[in-house]
Motif scaffolding. Structure first.
Motif, PDB file in Angstrom:
ATOM      1  N   VAL A 207       0.356  11.632  -5.927  1.00  0.00           N
ATOM      2  CA  VAL A 207       1.163  10.715  -6.732  1.00  0.00           C
ATOM      3  C   VAL A 207       2.602  11.208  -6.810  1.00  0.00           C
ATOM      4  O   VAL A 207       3.550  10.430  -6.687  1.00  0.00           O
ATOM      5  CB  VAL A 207       0.560  10.577  -8.143  1.00  0.00           C
ATOM      6  CG1 VAL A 207       1.525   9.825  -9.062  1.00  0.00           C
ATOM      7  CG2 VAL A 207      -0.776   9.851  -8.087  1.00  0.00           C
ATOM      8  N   GLY A 208       2.755  12.524  -7.006  1.00  0.00           N
ATOM      9  CA  GLY A 208       4.095  13.098  -7.067  1.00  0.00           C
ATOM     10  C   GLY A 208       4.886  12.848  -5.787  1.00  0.00           C
ATOM     11  O   GLY A 208       6.086  12.564  -5.831  1.00  0.00           O
ATOM     12  N   ALA A 209       4.200  12.936  -4.640  1.00  0.00           N
ATOM     13  CA  ALA A 209       4.886  12.696  -3.364  1.00  0.00           C
ATOM     14  C   ALA A 209       5.413  11.269  -3.292  1.00  0.00           C
ATOM     15  O   ALA A 209       6.523  11.025  -2.803  1.00  0.00           O
ATOM     16  CB  ALA A 209       3.934  12.971  -2.206  1.00  0.00           C
ATOM     17  N   VAL A 210       4.640  10.301  -3.793  1.00  0.00           N
ATOM     18  CA  VAL A 210       5.086   8.910  -3.778  1.00  0.00           C
ATOM     19  C   VAL A 210       6.252   8.716  -4.746  1.00  0.00           C
ATOM     20  O   VAL A 210       7.266   8.099  -4.404  1.00  0.00           O
ATOM     21  CB  VAL A 210       3.929   7.958  -4.130  1.00  0.00           C
ATOM     22  CG1 VAL A 210       4.445   6.529  -4.275  1.00  0.00           C
ATOM     23  CG2 VAL A 210       2.843   8.015  -3.067  1.00  0.00           C
ATOM     24  N   LEU A 211       6.118   9.248  -5.964  1.00  0.00           N
ATOM     25  CA  LEU A 211       7.167   9.055  -6.967  1.00  0.00           C
ATOM     26  C   LEU A 211       8.463   9.759  -6.579  1.00  0.00           C
ATOM     27  O   LEU A 211       9.557   9.312  -6.941  1.00  0.00           O
ATOM     28  CB  LEU A 211       6.682   9.556  -8.330  1.00  0.00           C
ATOM     29  CG  LEU A 211       5.533   8.758  -8.958  1.00  0.00           C
ATOM     30  CD1 LEU A 211       5.139   9.361 -10.298  1.00  0.00           C
ATOM     31  CD2 LEU A 211       5.922   7.288  -9.141  1.00  0.00           C
ATOM     32  N   LEU A 212       8.364  10.865  -5.841  1.00  0.00           N
ATOM     33  CA  LEU A 212       9.558  11.569  -5.366  1.00  0.00           C
ATOM     34  C   LEU A 212      10.059  11.001  -4.041  1.00  0.00           C
ATOM     35  O   LEU A 212      10.988  11.547  -3.442  1.00  0.00           O
ATOM     36  CB  LEU A 212       9.257  13.063  -5.226  1.00  0.00           C
ATOM     37  CG  LEU A 212       9.016  13.805  -6.550  1.00  0.00           C
ATOM     38  CD1 LEU A 212       8.585  15.247  -6.275  1.00  0.00           C
ATOM     39  CD2 LEU A 212      10.261  13.790  -7.422  1.00  0.00           C
ATOM     40  N   GLU A 213       9.426   9.909  -3.585  1.00  0.00           N
ATOM     41  CA  GLU A 213       9.832   9.199  -2.377  1.00  0.00           C
ATOM     42  C   GLU A 213       9.833  10.117  -1.153  1.00  0.00           C
ATOM     43  O   GLU A 213      10.754  10.090  -0.329  1.00  0.00           O
ATOM     44  CB  GLU A 213      11.181   8.514  -2.567  1.00  0.00           C
ATOM     45  CG  GLU A 213      11.149   7.479  -3.692  1.00  0.00           C
ATOM     46  CD  GLU A 213      12.399   6.621  -3.769  1.00  0.00           C
ATOM     47  OE1 GLU A 213      13.439   7.039  -3.224  1.00  0.00           O
ATOM     48  OE2 GLU A 213      12.326   5.543  -4.373  1.00  0.00           O
ATOM     49  N   ALA A 214       8.783  10.927  -1.045  1.00  0.00           N
ATOM     50  CA  ALA A 214       8.616  11.754   0.139  1.00  0.00           C
ATOM     51  C   ALA A 214       8.295  10.880   1.344  1.00  0.00           C
ATOM     52  O   ALA A 214       7.815   9.752   1.206  1.00  0.00           O
ATOM     53  CB  ALA A 214       7.493  12.772  -0.093  1.00  0.00           C
ATOM     54  N   THR A 215       8.568  11.399   2.523  1.00  0.00           N
ATOM     55  CA  THR A 215       8.240  10.672   3.744  1.00  0.00           C
ATOM     56  C   THR A 215       6.735  10.413   3.790  1.00  0.00           C
ATOM     57  O   THR A 215       5.942  11.318   3.545  1.00  0.00           O
ATOM     58  CB  THR A 215       8.652  11.490   4.983  1.00  0.00           C
ATOM     59  OG1 THR A 215      10.052  11.751   4.925  1.00  0.00           O
ATOM     60  CG2 THR A 215       8.340  10.739   6.260  1.00  0.00           C
ATOM     61  N   PRO A 216       6.311   9.180   4.070  1.00  0.00           N
ATOM     62  CA  PRO A 216       4.881   8.868   4.093  1.00  0.00           C
ATOM     63  C   PRO A 216       4.114   9.763   5.057  1.00  0.00           C
ATOM     64  O   PRO A 216       4.631  10.153   6.114  1.00  0.00           O
ATOM     65  CB  PRO A 216       4.841   7.404   4.559  1.00  0.00           C
ATOM     66  CG  PRO A 216       6.168   6.856   4.189  1.00  0.00           C
ATOM     67  CD  PRO A 216       7.131   7.988   4.347  1.00  0.00           C
ATOM     68  N   ARG A 217       2.886  10.088   4.678  1.00  0.00           N
ATOM     69  CA  ARG A 217       2.043  10.908   5.534  1.00  0.00           C
ATOM     70  C   ARG A 217       1.850  10.213   6.887  1.00  0.00           C
ATOM     71  O   ARG A 217       1.583   9.032   6.968  1.00  0.00           O
ATOM     72  CB  ARG A 217       0.678  11.119   4.868  1.00  0.00           C
ATOM     73  CG  ARG A 217      -0.254  12.016   5.655  1.00  0.00           C
ATOM     74  CD  ARG A 217      -1.601  12.085   4.983  1.00  0.00           C
ATOM     75  NE  ARG A 217      -1.506  12.610   3.636  1.00  0.00           N
ATOM     76  CZ  ARG A 217      -2.536  12.678   2.796  1.00  0.00           C
ATOM     77  NH1 ARG A 217      -3.721  12.217   3.157  1.00  0.00           N
ATOM     78  NH2 ARG A 217      -2.383  13.192   1.590  1.00  0.00           N
ATOM     79  N   GLY A 218       2.026  10.979   7.957  1.00  0.00           N
ATOM     80  CA  GLY A 218       1.832  10.432   9.295  1.00  0.00           C
ATOM     81  C   GLY A 218       3.085   9.847   9.917  1.00  0.00           C
ATOM     82  O   GLY A 218       3.057   9.427  11.078  1.00  0.00           O
ATOM     83  N   VAL A 219       4.196   9.811   9.171  1.00  0.00           N
ATOM     84  CA  VAL A 219       5.458   9.308   9.713  1.00  0.00           C
ATOM     85  C   VAL A 219       6.364  10.491  10.038  1.00  0.00           C
ATOM     86  O   VAL A 219       6.770  11.244   9.147  1.00  0.00           O
ATOM     87  CB  VAL A 219       6.165   8.354   8.725  1.00  0.00           C
ATOM     88  CG1 VAL A 219       7.526   7.931   9.276  1.00  0.00           C
ATOM     89  CG2 VAL A 219       5.307   7.126   8.454  1.00  0.00           C
ATOM     90  N   ASP A 220       6.656  10.688  11.302  1.00  0.00           N
ATOM     91  CA  ASP A 220       7.521  11.769  11.772  1.00  0.00           C
ATOM     92  C   ASP A 220       8.924  11.194  11.965  1.00  0.00           C
ATOM     93  O   ASP A 220       9.171  10.406  12.888  1.00  0.00           O
ATOM     94  CB  ASP A 220       6.978  12.326  13.092  1.00  0.00           C
ATOM     95  CG  ASP A 220       7.787  13.503  13.613  1.00  0.00           C
ATOM     96  OD1 ASP A 220       8.938  13.698  13.159  1.00  0.00           O
ATOM     97  OD2 ASP A 220       7.271  14.227  14.492  1.00  0.00           O
TER      98      ASP A 220
END
Length: 305
Positions: A207-220
């Motif tokens: 959830v933290g990764a989404v809220l911090l707008e991290a690069t989506p998993r699997g997207v290089d």
């Protein structure tokens, strides 16, 4: 300057599984009542602890259902992505509540180990088996959606914790029944808590990764940049960003440098179409926003960064 984008009318990943979430909610509430009654009558704290986790499950699934309903509301001028982030906020609440319950269960289990009480092992065993079967059914219902949605995954992890907790209570009941070692009830409670907390932490990390707008998993992003630069007419790319609005809705934006002559010749639409098709075909990103600009513009922006 040209800009290309898709609309925001995406269906979120959790909306496809609302029926399954509702079925799990009903099942969870039934088992909750059974475990509370069984825990009180048998004197088993492990059953009461598992019932407490069932209560958080019911609340979590209820939040998930409410969040998916909000996420289905259309976008407006003030909320251009609608209420899609409501699913992520529901997953955040779920994770926090489950973590708190896990800690409380551990503390209660330790207390029960230090001061064990009488336990009616046969009743404890019967109720635990009912909970085990019910949780297995709930887990099967949620399995198809847990890889697609953080909201569904949160509910899935909670039911998985309940399944393992019910298994621990079954083992503890068998031990008490066979040996009279009543501290097994407290030990099972501690194990339930230890199963709950790590899963809550894992959910909160996502959830933290989404809220911090991290690069989506699997997207290089390096691979994305390379693909964009291979589109005919593209000279370079900067200010490249990718993030997730909610589960199943990744988005991307970038400033793309193209020759002045291309813009003057009215080729912007062709380049934008090529860029969108490239991203959708290779990276499963349907919503992309590109700003086309001459190379000089990009250099100026870099100079002022």
């Amino acid at each position: 300057m040209s800009r290309g984008s898709h609309g925001h009318g995406h269906a979120t990943a959790a909306q496809a599984h609302r029926g399954r979430l509702l079925g799990v909610l009903v099942l969870t509430l039934v088992v909750l009542v059974v475990e509370v009654v069984g825990g009180v009558l048998s004197g088993s704290f492990a059953l009461v602890a598992d019932a407490g986790h069932m209560l958080t499950d019911a609340a979590g699934v209820g939040l998930a259902l409410g969040a998916t309903a909000l996420a289905a509301r259309p976008a407006t001028a003030t909320r251009t992505f609608g209420w899609q982030r409501a699913e992520i906020l529901a997953a955040l609440v779920n994770g926090l509540v489950v973590a708190a319950v896990g800690v409380a269960v551990i503390v209660g289990g330790v207390t029960r180990i230090a001061s064990p009480g009488e336990v009616e092992a046969p009743l404890m065993l019967a109720v635990a088996v009912v909970g085990l079967v019910a949780n297995a059914v709930g887990l099967a219902l949620l399995r198809p959606g847990q890889q697609e949605s953080l909201t569904v995954r949160g509910a899935y992890l909670e039911v998985l914790g309940d399944l393992l907790g019910s298994a621990a209570v079954v083992v503890a009941a068998v031990v008490v029944l066979a040996t009279g070692f009543v501290r097994a009830d407290g030990i099972a409670s501690v194990l339930i808590g230890l199963l709950i907390v790590p899963r809550a932490v894992a959910l909160l990390r996502e959830v933290g990764a989404v809220l911090l707008e991290a690069t989506p998993r699997g997207v290089d992003l390096d691979a994305v940049r390379a693909h964009i630069c291979r589109v005919p007419g593209v000279l370079g790319v900067h200010d490249l960003h990718a993030w997730t609005i909610t589960s199943g809705v990744p988005v991307l934006s970038a400033h793309v440098e193209v020759p002045d002559a291309l813009l003057s010749a009215g080729e912007a639409g062709r380049v934008l179409d090529d860029l969108r098709h490239c991203l959708a075909g290779h990276f499963d990103v349907d919503h992309c926003t590109f700003q086309l600009e001459p190379p000089s513009s990009g250099r100026e922006q870099h100079a002022h960064a």
